[in-house]
Design a protein around this motif. Structure first.
Motif, short mmCIF file in Angstrom:
data_model
loop_
_atom_site.label_atom_id
_atom_site.label_comp_id
_atom_site.label_asym_id
_atom_site.label_seq_id
_atom_site.Cartn_x
_atom_site.Cartn_y
_atom_site.Cartn_z
N ARG A 30 9.59 1.14 11.47
CA ARG A 30 8.04 1.43 11.39
C ARG A 30 7.38 0.26 9.85
NH1 ARG A 30 8.36 7.04 8.28
NH2 ARG A 30 11.10 7.08 8.20
N LYS A 31 7.73 -1.00 10.64
CA LYS A 31 7.05 -2.05 9.95
C LYS A 31 6.28 -2.84 10.85
CE LYS A 31 10.75 -4.38 7.21
NZ LYS A 31 12.12 -4.70 8.57
N VAL A 32 4.93 -2.75 9.87
CA VAL A 32 3.32 -3.30 10.89
C VAL A 32 4.14 -4.74 10.79
CG1 VAL A 32 1.22 -3.60 10.64
CG2 VAL A 32 2.29 -1.75 9.29
N LEU A 42 -10.84 -1.04 7.99
CA LEU A 42 -10.40 0.26 7.50
C LEU A 42 -9.64 0.09 6.46
CD1 LEU A 42 -9.80 2.56 10.56
CD2 LEU A 42 -11.97 2.53 9.17
N LEU A 43 -8.87 -0.49 6.68
CA LEU A 43 -8.09 -0.84 5.57
C LEU A 43 -8.32 -1.43 4.13
CD1 LEU A 43 -4.26 -1.49 6.44
CD2 LEU A 43 -5.15 1.05 5.49
N GLU A 57 3.29 3.57 3.92
CA GLU A 57 2.89 3.18 2.69
C GLU A 57 1.09 2.82 2.59
OE1 GLU A 57 5.72 -0.01 2.05
OE2 GLU A 57 6.64 1.64 1.16
N LEU A 58 1.07 2.27 4.55
CA LEU A 58 -0.27 1.24 4.34
C LEU A 58 -0.90 2.76 4.22
CD1 LEU A 58 0.31 -1.68 6.48
CD2 LEU A 58 -0.49 -1.24 3.84
N PHE A 59 -0.65 3.76 5.47
CA PHE A 59 -2.41 4.94 5.85
C PHE A 59 -1.66 6.02 5.16
CE2 PHE A 59 -4.19 2.55 8.64
CZ PHE A 59 -3.05 2.15 9.37
N ARG A 86 -5.36 14.13 7.69
CA ARG A 86 -6.28 12.80 6.57
C ARG A 86 -5.09 11.44 6.29
NH1 ARG A 86 -9.31 16.32 3.08
NH2 ARG A 86 -10.40 16.33 5.26
N SER A 87 -5.24 10.26 6.07
CA SER A 87 -4.76 9.60 6.22
C SER A 87 -5.51 9.21 4.27
CB SER A 87 -5.30 8.30 6.37
OG SER A 87 -4.73 7.26 5.91
N ARG A 88 -4.76 8.82 3.41
CA ARG A 88 -5.28 8.98 1.70
C ARG A 88 -5.10 7.52 1.92
NH1 ARG A 88 -2.33 13.86 1.26
NH2 ARG A 88 -0.45 12.98 2.95
N GLY A 89 -4.26 6.52 2.80
CA GLY A 89 -4.38 5.25 2.55
C GLY A 89 -5.75 5.28 2.79
N LEU A 90 -6.57 5.66 3.82
CA LEU A 90 -8.01 5.43 4.45
C LEU A 90 -9.15 5.86 2.95
CD1 LEU A 90 -7.50 5.65 8.38
CD2 LEU A 90 -7.29 3.15 6.71
#
Lengths: 263, 133, 126
Positions: A30-32, A42-43, A57-59, A86-90
């Protein structure tokens, strides 16, 4: 066995930058590995800030680190997964994402390609629709007090399970609040009554009786009477009148009231 | 699952405890009063089954959610005599003093309903009611 | 005289008045049924009014208890009126298809007493 690593060929994911929706590529840890411009926007981060970081960690979505993670499911089941979360990172964005397994040239799954779509707008519209539908329901089935202790309820259209539920709840509440003794349920506006609707209607009249009120059904067509009889309903148990006005007169009788002309 | 409420059922008074707990959790979650009452009534029936047919068991209240809704799951389990599910689901079936309406009735009041039972092995009834917005 | 766990049954004139204020266990329901029956046999009571306005649930056991009470009372020419059923309870009963046979219902105590008197008059004329 060490997890398969993706061979980082130069420009391997460049084509994804051409696609007009946010795309994220991750490895099995799950590493980008890559994000296209739309995803980075978006980020609000640059490519070097995200590569190598864990996607959760990002999303930080509701699915992250749970069995519901679409990417992990895609990798395990070797199939495409569509999910919403739902994404808190976004910034608490409602997103719909498509996760597809990423394969190397040997056909081995080495990671996941994810496409994200912002569905916040759509969700808002959906919620609004639901609210509007509720309002329409309320407006289309008004409970009217025609006289002290007498309520009328005109039913128009079909009665499905949910609508019947809502109508019954509102009706019983109204009986308690107005201390009604008689409820006139007018079904003139109901042309065809399916078995299910008829069952609901009978249930409604039974519930009215449990609250000590009398239910009078008006506007029953011969066809509907037939449906009820076929259902095994004893029509002699039901108080019925063909016209609403006759229902009201019956209600007066029950309340020991009569209408007189004023000289 | 943490935060699950577990109620031991071994007598009359426990049936009331089940009703009270279910009412409390359902109200906290925001269920309408009619829906609360449906769940409480189903819980009462199922708790009574345990008292009458098995003597001892327990009810577990869990909070559940799927992609679009929140809900409450009630699990009733006992190590009692068990029964043949086919027979029990016919309305009116009863070997005890009850009406036998416990199972089919509870099913009508809940959204999802599952019964697992084997003669001699005990019974688990799982029922879910989703929160209607 | 309040006995712990028992629901009081009061005799007022030729009526029995029962007000259920607490959550009823099955045992309490059975006792209540017996108490009412005993009073019906022992006295000249012709009507029973049961106030369930604080009852927030009626399941099949309780429903049957009420029905049985009413049916027994009917054999003794006595009417049973239940008052104050909460809407949510009525909805559930109806969904369960539970019939409260021989049980009359009214919105509140006043209407219930009115109904009882009418029922008594009615049966006298019959």
């Amino acid at each position: 066995m060490a997890p398969k690593k993706v061979d980082k060929k130069k420009g391997q994911f460049d084509a994804l930058s051409l696609v007009g929706t946010p795309i994220v590529v991750i490895d099995r840890d799950r590493k980008v590995l890559f994000m296209n411009g739309f995803a980075l926007d978006l980020l609000g981060k640059g490519l070097d800030e995200v590569v190598g970081k864990k996607c959760y960690e990002l999303f930080d979505t509701d699915h992250c680190n749970t069995d519901e993670c679409g990417c992990m499911q895609a990798v395990e089941q070797e199939t495409s997964i569509i999910a919403e979360t739902r994404s808190r990172g976004l910034g608490d964005m409602d997103i719909k994402y498509y996760a597809t397994p990423l394969k190397d040239e040997n056909g081995e799954i080495v990671g996941c390609v994810e496409t994200l779509i912002d569905v916040t707008e759509i969700k808002n519209l959906q919620e609004k629709s639901v609210l509007m539908a509720k309002e329409i329901l309320e407006v289309s089935t008004p409970i009217v007090t025609v006289f002290d202790g007498v309520l009328t309820l005109p039913i128009i259209g079909t009665l499905d399970s949910q609508r019947t539920q809502q109508i019954m709840e509102a009706l019983l509440q109204a009986i308690v609040e107005t201390q009604a003794r008689v409820v006139i349920v007018d079904i003139t506006g109901v042309s065809i009554m399916e078995t299910l609707t008829a069952t609901h209607l009978i249930k409604a009249t039974n519930a009215v009786r449990l609250l000590g009120a009398t239910a009078i059904i008006t506007g029953m067509s011969p066809r509907i009477a037939q449906t009820l009889v076929n259902l095994g309903v004893d029509l002699s148990e039901l108080s019925t009148k063909s016209r609403m006005v006759d229902g009201v007169m019956t209600a007066f009788e029950l309340l020991k009231k009569k209408v007189i002309d004023v000289e | 699952m943490e935060n699950d409420t577990i109620i031991k059922i071994s007598g009359d008074a426990d049936i009331i405890r089940c009703r009270t707990e279910v009412r409390k959790v359902a109200a906290e979650l925001g269920y309408s009063v009619p829906d609360q009452t449906r769940m409480v009534t189903a819980a009462s029936e199922l708790a009574r089954n345990i008292v009458v047919y098995s003597g001892e068991g327990r009810m577990i209240i869990c909070l559940v959610s799927n992609s679009s809704e929140k809900g409450i799951k009630l699990i009733f389990e006992d190590n009692g005599p068990g029964f043949d599910i086919g027979e029990a689901m016919e309305i009116g079936f009863s070997t005890g003093n009850g009406l036998g309406l416990g199972l089919p009735g509870s099913q009508k009041l809940m959204d999802e309903f599952d019964v697992k039972s084997k003669k001699g092995k005990g019974t688990t009834v799982t029922a879910v009611k989703w929160l209607r917005s | 005289m309040a006995i712990k766990g028992k629901i009081p049954v009061l005799k007022v004139g030729d009526n029995l008045l029962v007000s259920i204020q607490v959550d009823m266990t099955d045992e309490m329901a059975v006792h209540l049924q017996e108490d009412i029956l005993n009073q019906l046999i022992a006295t000249d009571v012709r009507g029973v009014l049961i106030d369930i306005s604080t009852l927030d649930m009626i399941d099949s056991f309780l429903a049957r208890s009420f029905s049985e009470t009413a049916q027994m009372a009917a054999t003794m020419d006595t009417a049973v009126v239940i008052v104050g059923m909460q809407p949510a309870v009525a909805l559930t009963l109806v969904e369960l298809g539970l019939e409260l046979a021989k049980v009359h219902t009214a919105l509140n105590v006043d209407r219930g007493m009115e109904l009882l008197e009418n029922l008594k008059l009615g049966s006298r004329e019959a």
